[in-house]
Scaffold this motif. Structure first.
Motif, PDB file in Angstrom:
ATOM      1  N   PHE A 284     -14.592  -1.874 -40.674  1.00  0.00           N
ATOM      2  CA  PHE A 284     -15.705  -1.432 -40.254  1.00  0.00           C
ATOM      3  C   PHE A 284     -16.829  -2.329 -39.943  1.00  0.00           C
ATOM      4  N   TYR A 287     -16.604  -0.910 -36.272  1.00  0.00           N
ATOM      5  CA  TYR A 287     -17.295  -0.239 -36.251  1.00  0.00           C
ATOM      6  C   TYR A 287     -18.370   0.201 -36.617  1.00  0.00           C
ATOM      7  N   VAL A 297     -24.334   4.452 -40.068  1.00  0.00           N
ATOM      8  CA  VAL A 297     -23.226   4.690 -41.232  1.00  0.00           C
ATOM      9  C   VAL A 297     -21.994   3.818 -42.060  1.00  0.00           C
ATOM     10  N   LEU A 300     -24.785   3.016 -45.124  1.00  0.00           N
ATOM     11  CA  LEU A 300     -24.626   3.310 -46.095  1.00  0.00           C
ATOM     12  C   LEU A 300     -23.637   3.457 -46.343  1.00  0.00           C
ATOM     13  N   ALA A 301     -22.551   3.437 -46.049  1.00  0.00           N
ATOM     14  CA  ALA A 301     -21.024   3.024 -46.525  1.00  0.00           C
ATOM     15  C   ALA A 301     -20.898   2.068 -47.442  1.00  0.00           C
ATOM     16  N   VAL A 308     -15.307   0.793 -54.095  1.00  0.00           N
ATOM     17  CA  VAL A 308     -13.440   1.276 -53.589  1.00  0.00           C
ATOM     18  C   VAL A 308     -12.511  -0.470 -54.068  1.00  0.00           C
TER      19      VAL A 308
ATOM     20  N   PHE B 284     -11.581   7.074 -52.830  1.00  0.00           N
ATOM     21  CA  PHE B 284     -13.416   8.128 -52.192  1.00  0.00           C
ATOM     22  C   PHE B 284     -13.998   8.709 -52.747  1.00  0.00           C
ATOM     23  N   ARG B 286     -12.646  10.117 -55.475  1.00  0.00           N
ATOM     24  CA  ARG B 286     -13.430   9.523 -57.051  1.00  0.00           C
ATOM     25  C   ARG B 286     -14.816   8.899 -56.914  1.00  0.00           C
ATOM     26  N   TYR B 287     -14.427   8.527 -55.710  1.00  0.00           N
ATOM     27  CA  TYR B 287     -16.413   7.835 -55.821  1.00  0.00           C
ATOM     28  C   TYR B 287     -16.940   8.949 -55.630  1.00  0.00           C
ATOM     29  N   VAL B 297     -22.987   9.032 -49.993  1.00  0.00           N
ATOM     30  CA  VAL B 297     -22.631   8.378 -49.056  1.00  0.00           C
ATOM     31  C   VAL B 297     -21.693   8.394 -48.971  1.00  0.00           C
ATOM     32  N   LEU B 300     -20.956  10.459 -45.661  1.00  0.00           N
ATOM     33  CA  LEU B 300     -22.029   9.859 -44.584  1.00  0.00           C
ATOM     34  C   LEU B 300     -20.738   8.694 -44.270  1.00  0.00           C
ATOM     35  N   ALA B 301     -20.429   8.462 -45.335  1.00  0.00           N
ATOM     36  CA  ALA B 301     -19.250   7.613 -44.804  1.00  0.00           C
ATOM     37  C   ALA B 301     -18.105   7.928 -43.892  1.00  0.00           C
ATOM     38  N   GLY B 303     -17.479   9.335 -41.465  1.00  0.00           N
ATOM     39  CA  GLY B 303     -16.599   9.557 -40.250  1.00  0.00           C
ATOM     40  C   GLY B 303     -16.126   7.910 -40.229  1.00  0.00           C
ATOM     41  N   GLY B 304     -16.713   6.596 -40.903  1.00  0.00           N
ATOM     42  CA  GLY B 304     -15.933   5.474 -40.230  1.00  0.00           C
ATOM     43  C   GLY B 304     -15.183   5.401 -41.166  1.00  0.00           C
ATOM     44  N   LEU B 305     -14.655   5.861 -41.534  1.00  0.00           N
ATOM     45  CA  LEU B 305     -13.577   5.201 -42.621  1.00  0.00           C
ATOM     46  C   LEU B 305     -12.036   6.551 -41.829  1.00  0.00           C
ATOM     47  N   SER B 307     -12.277   6.928 -38.705  1.00  0.00           N
ATOM     48  CA  SER B 307     -11.970   5.962 -37.704  1.00  0.00           C
ATOM     49  C   SER B 307     -10.984   4.407 -38.101  1.00  0.00           C
ATOM     50  N   VAL B 308     -11.583   4.001 -39.039  1.00  0.00           N
ATOM     51  CA  VAL B 308     -11.174   2.863 -39.255  1.00  0.00           C
ATOM     52  C   VAL B 308      -9.305   3.371 -39.901  1.00  0.00           C
ATOM     53  N   MET B 309      -9.567   4.320 -40.365  1.00  0.00           N
ATOM     54  CA  MET B 309      -7.949   5.221 -41.202  1.00  0.00           C
ATOM     55  C   MET B 309      -7.144   5.326 -39.709  1.00  0.00           C
TER      56      MET B 309
END
Lengths: 372, 372
Positions: A284, A287, A297, A300-301, A308, B284, B286-287, B297, B300-301, B303-305, B307-309
């Motif tokens: 992250f 990123y 992003v 915010l994340a 999590v 996420f 569940r969150y 949140v 917004l997250a 895209g970042g998640l 990308s990381v995934m």
């Protein structure tokens, strides 16, 4: 699940040194003897964690700190000065033990050469009934060996085991065992791990008929190595709710309450799992460094990610249960923070209250394969 | 690293069936024979992936699809109709093979009973020089066995191995091997995995003197099971840049280029790792369900998640190399999408171009322990 715990009379120990700040010793429900010298940041975080546990439990839990008295007391003055004393009045004692088994010590030789270690003294207090449980974030191998040696094994159990709890995509955690105690296992041992794990999950989480899986490399009965192929047959014939072989992906996926494997595999999976949060953090950060939009992003994340990740954090769980010994011995992570120590103490408390060992014994008696 | 690949003359095969849409067969740099019937979504996604690979490579790669001709051609009409034909002109052929080894078939008996399977026919084409590499997302065990049987082993290698690439917190990936090919290994085999892995990483990523670690349960030389303790000694004495024992956490942490283990452990770690993205997604979700703020949140997250995934996604890597056979055989994931198939084809191409096998042979000759 019985929670909060039922009241239970505590017999105050007569031979142990009193914490020198004048405190009146109160009779508590549960007393945990904690290795004050165990862990990378001992005794500081251990003392802090013990004080926090007592405060948070509103005195439900008493703690005996075992270790170098001077060092512990000096920390106590830092962590519980003035008003703090009131919180720990009658609930915290110190027992002196002048030797320390270091994290890098070879467990068995250290236990022989350091007879008066905090681990050995603490476990002896538990064995002698001065405390209901022992907990340490110190040398895992030493705690394992000393617990087996000093507390003895539950009759019918060949090898005590260390379990590890994994969070899952579902609501229930997954108990993986053995998580590192027994490197080279026979099928018989894997079978026992299944019995103990099932009893633990039933006792601690109230799960009825926990689903027990055997960690392998394919769901088919024919997949596995020599040991798992044999263990499969034993588990299939046993009294457990055995769901067959499970794969690496079934741990985090959830649905299987207990996953059985040898300590070599289990330890590798455990440490792999523990490394996920810092891996994701690094990813992250990278990123976020791509540009201002990504940075926003990521910012915010952060809250969501942290929330999590918290579930994957060993600090939350506090430690892993050592199952199969005649007593309650909880092993914390070497890198434990004060929060982890606090949670380790609560885990010890719950293990006592839920009578995990009684349930393991019941399970052994109910087992067709349960005789040695 | 030589990239893009140097030109190399391709000899068009004489015995294979032409794709019936009239195409002029061009001489290409690299030809990959692809098992059109391999994978959960075959032949649809395989045909799509092959068409995409050809289009994306601008004709640098030719593909021979092996499998049931009618089924493949029917898919080709779907995936490359009208304008699509121009893209694959002269770069795609179909070879008929009427048998299919299913995902659930027992590898060895299936190879015996289905002599004319797409896997066997495809590998024979590669062996006979009609293609530079073979790739399949089908039954992993069958591809492994058939590759060893049909292509043979590199002289000096006892057991071909399957590797798996893990993303790390650093910039370089980590190659874990064996990832499932060899369940019960001897020390000698682990040593060979180290040699092959080191050569692969050097060839494919241009890493000089790749750091090779032995997966165990503690960094000390004395930690491990019977097999790893012996392998430690062999690796220490060998020609590799051996960094000693590494633990589960060192895989994602990065810094170790090659991690050696037996296929039982490796497969479990691989599948555990593969399950992380869907675990995090569930967490996420569940969150997000906690409330409107969390939902925002999480949105917004996303895209970042994602990308990381993406880095953790096996679809990106396309497949795992099978090392130690006399040829290039790439094994894709059973659940491969068209994108995964495309990447599997590119992985095969790069493995050919970088002459991984030549480098394994060089490494064996340079090895003091390299003689059988």
């Amino acid at each position: 699940m019985r929670w909060p715990p039922p009241r239970r009379r505590y017999e105050p120990p007569s031979s142990i040194t009193r914490f020198p700040i004048p405190l009146s010793w109160k009779e508590k429900d549960i007393t945990i003897v904690v290795d004050a010298m165990g862990g990378d940041y001992a005794p500081g975080v251990v003392v802090q964690g013990a004080v926090d546990a007592i405060a948070e439990s509103s005195g439900r839990v008493s703690v005996i700190l075992v270790g170098r008295q001077q060092a512990i007391e000096s920390e106590l003055r830092k962590h519980a000065p003035g008003g703090g004393e009131a919180n720990i009045a009658g609930t915290l004692r110190v027992v002196h033990a002048d030797e320390i088994i270091e994290m890098h010590d070879a467990p068995n030789s250290a236990l022989k050469s350091k007879k008066n270690s905090s681990i050995a003294v603490g476990l002896a207090l538990h064995r002698d009934g001065k405390a209901d449980a022992f907990a340490s974030a110190g040398n895992t191998g030493a705690v394992l060996s000393a617990s087996t040696l000093i507390l003895g094994r539950i009759k019918g159990i060949g090898r005590p085991t260390i379990g590890a709890l994994f969070p899952t995509a579902k609501h229930t955690p997954c108990l993986l065992l053995d998580a590192g105690a027994n490197v080279d296992c026979r099928a018989r041992h894997l079978y026992e791990f299944g019995l103990m794990g099932s009893a633990y999950v039933a006792a601690m989480f109230g799960t009825r008929h926990p689903a027990v899986g055997l960690l392998s490399i394919g769901e088919e009965e024919t997949k596995g190595n020599e040991v798992t192929l044999e263990a499969f047959k034993m588990l299939k014939e046993g009294p457990l709710h055995f769901v067959g072989n499970v794969e690496g992906r079934d741990i985090l996926r959830g649905g299987v309450d207990v996953v059985v494997c040898d300590g070599f595999v289990g330890n590798i999976v455990l440490k792999f799992g523990e490394s996920i949060p810092s891996f994701l953090k690094a990813k992250f950060l990278r990123y976020a460094s791509r540009g201002p939009r990504e940075k926003l992003v990521a910012l915010l994340a952060r809250g969501g990610l942290r929330s999590v990740m918290q579930e994957m954090d060993y600090q939350e769980a506090g430690g892993v249960p050592l199952l199969g010994v005649n007593g309650v011995s909880i092993i914390g992570h070497g890198g434990s923070s004060a929060r982890a120590i606090k949670n380790m103490i609560f885990l010890a408390e719950k293990t006592v209250v839920q009578d995990v060992n009684g349930k393991i014994q019941d399970s052994l008696h109910g087992s067709r394969n349960g005789e040695e």
